[in-house]
Design an enzyme around this catalytic site. Structure first.
Site, PDB file in Angstrom:
ATOM      1  N   ASP A 286       0.872  -1.174   0.000  1.00 37.05           N
ATOM      2  CA  ASP A 286       0.000   0.000   0.000  1.00 37.05           C
ATOM      3  C   ASP A 286       0.911   1.227   0.000  1.00 37.05           C
ATOM      4  OD1 ASP A 286      -2.147   1.714  -0.020  1.00 37.05           O
ATOM      5  OD2 ASP A 286      -3.211   0.726   1.621  1.00 37.05           O
ATOM      6  N   TRP A 287       0.297   2.366  -0.214  1.00 33.66           N
ATOM      7  CA  TRP A 287       1.025   3.624  -0.388  1.00 33.66           C
ATOM      8  C   TRP A 287       1.997   3.855   0.787  1.00 33.66           C
ATOM      9  CZ3 TRP A 287      -0.425   7.687  -4.079  1.00 33.66           C
ATOM     10  CH2 TRP A 287       0.248   8.894  -3.881  1.00 33.66           C
TER      11      TRP A 287
END
Ligand code: NOJ
Length: 754
Positions: A286-287
């Site tokens: 994820d980011w």
């Protein structure tokens, strides 16, 4: 001596490195030898820097010399958030023609519940209990997104959510593992179509692996503590079903579970995902979740974070900069092996090949626009109609008949085109949204006078200044429809709440409108289950629409006037009070479950003795039950369940039985009922949930009609992961129920025998 130590160290590192590569040699069912040969051929030519480039995903920051050079040099493998196909083509051309090996970029975007045409939020889509509807919606989203040059969406999100405080419950399929799996798999099939290489397909991304929805206190990004059997029996089921449906990619979660952040969880990514499930697509973080392992206290610095993520099996770093800045050093120091790098690149290239990006890298920008196509809007309307749940309908207030000549439409969500779309609507245009006000005026305005008064400027508005006008309007009408709920910003990522009742002065608005003495219909548009007990009592009828998207207005208007009949069912338990959370239907039984006859708070006599209430598990103030059980939803008609029959009362360990019940439409409307099958394993080697959904069917019946509904229940459906973490089918006694929600009472007994 020194030599000996060095030799042992070298041996140790060699062992660790071999051990660290996920077992990519295990055959996956789908690997195509020709593609694998092409990948090997590319890998042989790639430099370490080019390989690490493939593992690097950045968010698009505009067309400039920097990005062009990064693509040309092969130091980016993927971009997210590039949504102009011309810009996409420009960079793709550089990747194909000017980079050394001509490897295409893959473009990702959060297409969560529609690209342009917005569908209901995923929680609303889950309320349809209709996988075919979900599949169609995802196919529409894919066609629109792909036409804009997007290859890959970060959906479906299949995090089991038992906590309405968590803002991201909006993006989930609710609390049930079986429903989540069925809907998640359908969404994957919709996005990816028959073939990933089709010009209307996009790659799916199953997220957030794993457990993110169990965030403590419903606070986003928070730790989870899911023990191993619960992880297998509940939390992993949905992701697994979506991967079995062919999802191309997986995203790691932000949370740590029992101290291990998902982006550094090798057991999860190697042992479960690759070795057990044979997943052969790629894993994206994820980011920035790789460097965020420093905040977790799981890595000392970016280098260690990159080391942990790469060796755990994260193939692509989304916006973390840890891979591009640290991996080469780690490989040179021998801490990350070439095999780990090659496997990651192999996984990424495999999906690029499957998507046909090497042969068809560009988007046709001359093709006519498919955004908001008539058929897309029709699918979105149908989905919205099926997603709305009728929670109350006293005295058959709904549907309105032709006696309704004047309708007072009140409330902050009655004409809120942006908020109606819900969270994750980066690309939806609010000017295309049809609100309840617009729909009622356009479709029903000839026969019904619609008087509109907002009452509150927006859902958090605390001012009651406009109440008098709203009440006056209510007095002038035959019926009052109050559309309340949450603005889009109040749910979704990082938007959690500690109190999930109606915000602003909305509760007061409902009580005020009640004073008009007219039939009062409350329509709720929200991103989560809300605690609406008081308003439910005040209103004569309640329709619950999880943010319903572009076509929410026409769907609601048709439901109000009976052109459509509600069929949605709750994908989450609705609590009465936030303090009941976590509250979910498939819980275990305590040793002292309540009999539901126990004394409640205000009935306790003064100075009652310590044990006089009995010692059972319930809340003195909130009682025994939630506001609504999982699976609940009314119709304008009524359904009766009877005559339950089993083809056999014994299932052999590899066998199955048929479960049949009769469903009768006993009311006056043709309608659809979602028939649900629940099971309880009475005694197990570990305690099993009091009920578990095992199957469901949408059945369409004309008024007065009846039908036998049959489910096949196989012993494998009753398997679970036991104390030694092995999946087993245990002989013994079971109970099952067939009905319209998780409190169904029509029951039968059966056994599993060896
Ligand atoms: C963070 C979110 O958690 C994830 O769901 C999303 O796909 C990425 N950002 C990309 O926007």
């Amino acid at each position: 001596m020194k030599h000996k130590v060095n030799f042992i160290r070298t041996l140790f590192f060699a062992f660790v490195l071999v051990f660290l590569a996920c077992d990519a040699t295990k055959p996956s069912t789908a690997k195509d030898p020709e593609t694998e040969a092409k990948i090997d051929n590319l890998l042989m030519q790639m430099t370490l820097e080019e390989k690490i480039g493939q593992m690097n995903q950045l968010s698009f920051w505009g067309i400039n010399d920097d990005v062009k050079e990064a693509v040309r040099s092969g130091s980016i493998g993927s971009l997210l958030n590039i949504i102009d196909p011309k810009q996409g083509n420009t960079l793709q051309k550089i990747a194909m023609e000017e980079s050394r090996l001509g490897i295409p970029l893959i473009y990702g975007r959060d297409v969560i519940h529609g690209f342009k045409t917005m569908f209901p939020i995923p929680l609303g889509q889950a309320a349809t209990f209709n996988p075919e509807t979900i599949r169609e919606g995802a196919a529409v989203a894919a066609a629109e997104a792909r036409s804009a040059g997007i290859h890959w969406t970060f959906a479906p999100m299949l995090d089991i959510s038992r906590d309405g405080r968590w803002g991201r419950i909006a993006e989930s399929m609710g609390e049930d593992p079986y429903l989540t799996g069925v809907m998640g798999a359908a969404m994957v099939r919709g996005f990816q179509g028959e073939n990933l290489a089709n010009s209307t397909s996009i790659a799916a991304c199953v997220k957030h692996f794993f457990g993110y929805g169990a965030a403590e206190a419903g606070k986003d990004y928070n730790s989870t503590n899911i023990p191993p059997a619960l992880m297998r029996n509940v939390y992993l089921q949905g992701y697994k079903a979506a991967i079995e449906a062919g999802a191309a990619t997986v995203m790691t979660a932000f949370n740590d579970n029992d101290g291990v952040p998902a982006s550094g969880n090798r057991f999860l990514l190697c042992n479960i995902l690759r070795d057990e499930w044979k997943f052969d697509g790629f894993v994206v973080s994820d980011w920035a979740s790789i460097p965020e392992m420093i905040n977790h206290g799981f890595a000392a610095n970016a280098k260690e974070a990159a080391l942990r993520a790469a060796n755990a099996g994260v193939d692509m770093d989304m916006m973390g900069m840890a891979y591009p800045q640290q991996l080469a050093k780690l490989v040179k120091e021998g801490k990350v092996s070439q095999t780990v790098i090659d496997d990651a690149v192999r996984n990424i290239l495999r999906i690029k090949f499957r998507m046909g990006l090497f042969d068809n890298p560009y988007t046709d920008t001359s093709a006519p626009s498919v955004f908001y196509a008539e058929s897309h809007l029709a699918t979105a309307k149908k989905t919205a109609e099926e997603s709305v749940v009728l929670l109350k309908n006293a005295n058959q207030t709904l549907p309105f008949t032709d006696k309704v000549k004047t309708l007072a439409l009140i409330g902050p969500l009655a004409d809120a085109p942006h908020d109606q779309m819900g969270t994750w609507t980066f690309d939806g245009d609010k000017n295309k949204t049809i609100t309840p006000l617009a729909a009622l005026q356009t479709a029903y305005g000839n026969n019904v006078k619609v008087l509109y008064e907002k009452g509150l400027a927006y859902s958090r508005d605390l001012s009651t200044a406009a109440f008098a006008k709203a009440l006056q309007t209510a007095h002038q009408a035959d019926v009052v429809v109050a559309v309340v709920g949450e603005e889009a910003i109040m749910s979704g990522e990082a938007h959690s709440l500690a109190d999930i009742s109606l915000k602003g002065a909305q509760k007061a608005l409902i009580q005020e409108l009640k004073k008009a003495g007219k039939p009062l219909v409350m329509v709720v548009m929200a991103g989560r289950p809300l605690t609406i007990g008081d308003e439910l009592e005040a209103a004569d009828a309640v329709l619950y629409a999880f943010h319903p998207g572009t076509m929410g207005g026409p769907a609601i208007a048709d439901l109000l006037f009976g052109k459509a009949v509600p069929s949605g069912k709750l994908p989450v338990t609705f609590p009465k009070e936030v303090g009941q959370i976590p509250v979910y239907y498939n819980h275990n039984s305590s040793g002292r479950p309540a009999n539901k006859t126990e004394t409640l708070l205000y009935d306790i006599p003064l100075e009652a003795s310590q044990t006089s209430l009995g010692n059972t598990g319930y809340h003195l103030d909130a009682g025994f039950d939630p506001l609504f059980p999982f699976g609940f939803g009314l119709s304008y008609t009524t359904f009766e369940y009877s005559n339950i029959r089993l083809s056999d009362t014994k299932i052999k360990t590899f066998g199955s039985i048929d479960v049949t019940a009769q469903l009768k439409n006993t009311g006056n409307y043709d309608a659809t009922e979602v028939v649900q099958l629940y099971v309880r394993d009475i005694t197990g080697s570990i305690a099993r949930p009091v009920r578990e959904l095992k199957s469901f069917k949408r059945v369409v019946l004309k008024a007065g009609e009846s039908q036998d509904v049959t489910f096949t229940l196989a012993s494998d459906d009753l398997a679970f992961w036991g104390i030694d973490l092995k999946r087993i089918v245990e002989p013994g006694a079971f109970k099952l129920w067939v009905g319209g929600n998780s409190d169904a009472t029509l029951e039968a007994d059966f056994e599993i025998v060896e």
